[in-house]
Write a protein that holds these residues in place. Structure first.
Motif, PDB file in Angstrom:
ATOM      1  N   GLN A  92       0.824  -1.206   0.000  1.00  0.00           N
ATOM      2  CA  GLN A  92       0.000   0.000   0.000  1.00  0.00           C
ATOM      3  C   GLN A  92       0.863   1.263   0.000  1.00  0.00           C
ATOM      4  N   GLU A  93       0.431   2.289  -0.707  1.00  0.00           N
ATOM      5  CA  GLU A  93       1.140   3.567  -0.684  1.00  0.00           C
ATOM      6  C   GLU A  93       0.996   4.219   0.693  1.00  0.00           C
ATOM      7  N   SER A 136       5.818   3.487   2.857  1.00  0.00           N
ATOM      8  CA  SER A 136       4.949   3.605   1.683  1.00  0.00           C
ATOM      9  C   SER A 136       5.373   2.539   0.673  1.00  0.00           C
ATOM     10  N   GLN A 137       4.572   2.364  -0.359  1.00  0.00           N
ATOM     11  CA  GLN A 137       4.922   1.400  -1.414  1.00  0.00           C
ATOM     12  C   GLN A 137       6.232   1.812  -2.067  1.00  0.00           C
ATOM     13  N   LEU A 144      13.781  -2.496  -0.958  1.00  0.00           N
ATOM     14  CA  LEU A 144      14.019  -3.857  -1.439  1.00  0.00           C
ATOM     15  C   LEU A 144      15.059  -3.869  -2.555  1.00  0.00           C
ATOM     16  N   CYS A 145      14.965  -2.922  -3.465  1.00  0.00           N
ATOM     17  CA  CYS A 145      15.927  -2.848  -4.565  1.00  0.00           C
ATOM     18  C   CYS A 145      17.339  -2.604  -4.025  1.00  0.00           C
ATOM     19  N   ARG A 146      17.471  -1.667  -3.106  1.00  0.00           N
ATOM     20  CA  ARG A 146      18.798  -1.379  -2.538  1.00  0.00           C
ATOM     21  C   ARG A 146      19.366  -2.598  -1.807  1.00  0.00           C
ATOM     22  N   GLY A 170       6.435  -4.146 -11.329  1.00  0.00           N
ATOM     23  CA  GLY A 170       5.171  -3.436 -11.206  1.00  0.00           C
ATOM     24  C   GLY A 170       4.060  -4.298 -10.647  1.00  0.00           C
ATOM     25  N   LYS A 171       2.916  -3.696 -10.495  1.00  0.00           N
ATOM     26  CA  LYS A 171       1.737  -4.391  -9.952  1.00  0.00           C
ATOM     27  C   LYS A 171       1.457  -5.675 -10.724  1.00  0.00           C
TER      28      LYS A 171
END
Length: 191
Positions: A92-93, A136-137, A144-146, A170-171
Motif C-alpha cells: 500500500q502507498e 509507503s509502497q 528492497l531494490c537497494r 510493477g503491480k
C-alpha cells in the motif's frame, strides 16, 4: 462481514495463498511424476517489465530445460526475490501500522528460517545494516531494490538500477483484480 470475527482473516489468508500459488506456479514448472530426465519448459513471452530487467541475470541458464529434482539455492533465491519484490509492488502507498509491522516481521522471519543457513545469516547482517523502510509502497520497493543490490554485490552479480524498479516489479496483472486485497469480490468472499 459475517458474525465470525475470524472470517476477514480467513478471507485474506485465502487471497494471499491464491496469489502466491498462482504466481509461483508460473515461475516453477513441476512435472506430475518427478524423474531424473530433462523436461521441456516453454520460455515466458517477454513483457515490457521483463525487458526492463536486462541487467538482471536470467531466471536460469537455459530457459528451455529444467532438470527435475530439488530446487537449487539459486532457484530458491530468485523465487524469494520475485516474491518479495512483488510484495513490494503490491504494498500500500499508505500502509497501516499493522502492515508496516507485518512486512518488517516478514523480513526478520526470512532471516531466521530461510532454508539456506548461509543466506539467512547474510540476510540478518544486511538487515542490521539496512533496517526495513516500509512507510509507503515507493519507500518499501526502493528499499528492497537497494537491499537486493547489496546481496548481488556480495555475490559478484550485477546490480539493478533502482529507478527502474516499477518497470521491473510493477503491480501484478491479475484477472478481475483477484490479486488486489483491496479489490472487488472474489470467490473467497463467499466463504
Amino acid at each position: 462481514m459475517g458474525e465470525n470475527p475470524l472470517e476477514a482473516i480467513c478471507i485474506t489468508i485465502g487471497r494471499i495463498s491464491m496469489a502466491v500459488q498462482t504466481n509461483l506456479s508460473k515461475l516453477i514448472k513441476i512435472p506430475q511424476k518427478p524423474t531424473n530426465v530433462q523436461i521441456s519448459v516453454s520460455p515466458p513471452t517477454p513483457t515490457a517489465s521483463m525487458l526492463a530487467a536486462d541487467s538482471y541475470p536470467p531466471h536460469s541458464t537455459d530457459t528451455n530445460t529444467k532438470q527435475a529434482g530439488p530446487v537449487t539455492r539459486e532457484e530458491l533465491g530468485r523465487a524469494t526475490w520475485t516474491f518479495i519484490h512483488t510484495l513490494g509492488a503490491q504494498y500500500q502507498e499508505k500502509p497501516t501500522r499493522q502492515q508496516k509491522k507485518d512486512v518488517k516481521e516478514l523480513m526478520a522471519i526470512l532471516s531466521r528460517i530461510y532454508p539456506c543457513k548461509e543466506c539467512a545469516d547474510h540476510f540478518k547482517e544486511v538487515l542490521s545494516s539496512n533496517p526495513v523502510q516500509a512507510g509507503s509502497q515507493t519507500e518499501f520497493s526502493q528499499w528492497l531494490c537497494r537491499v537486493h543490490n547489496v546481496v548481488n554485490r556480495s555475490l559478484g552479480k550485477p546490480t539493478f538500477p533502482c529507478e527502474q524498479v516499477d518497470a521491473r516489479w510493477g503491480k501484478l496483472d491479475c484477472e478481475h483484480r483477484m490479486c488486489d486485497l483491496q479489490g472487488t469480490m472474489t470467490p473467497f468472499d463467499k466463504y
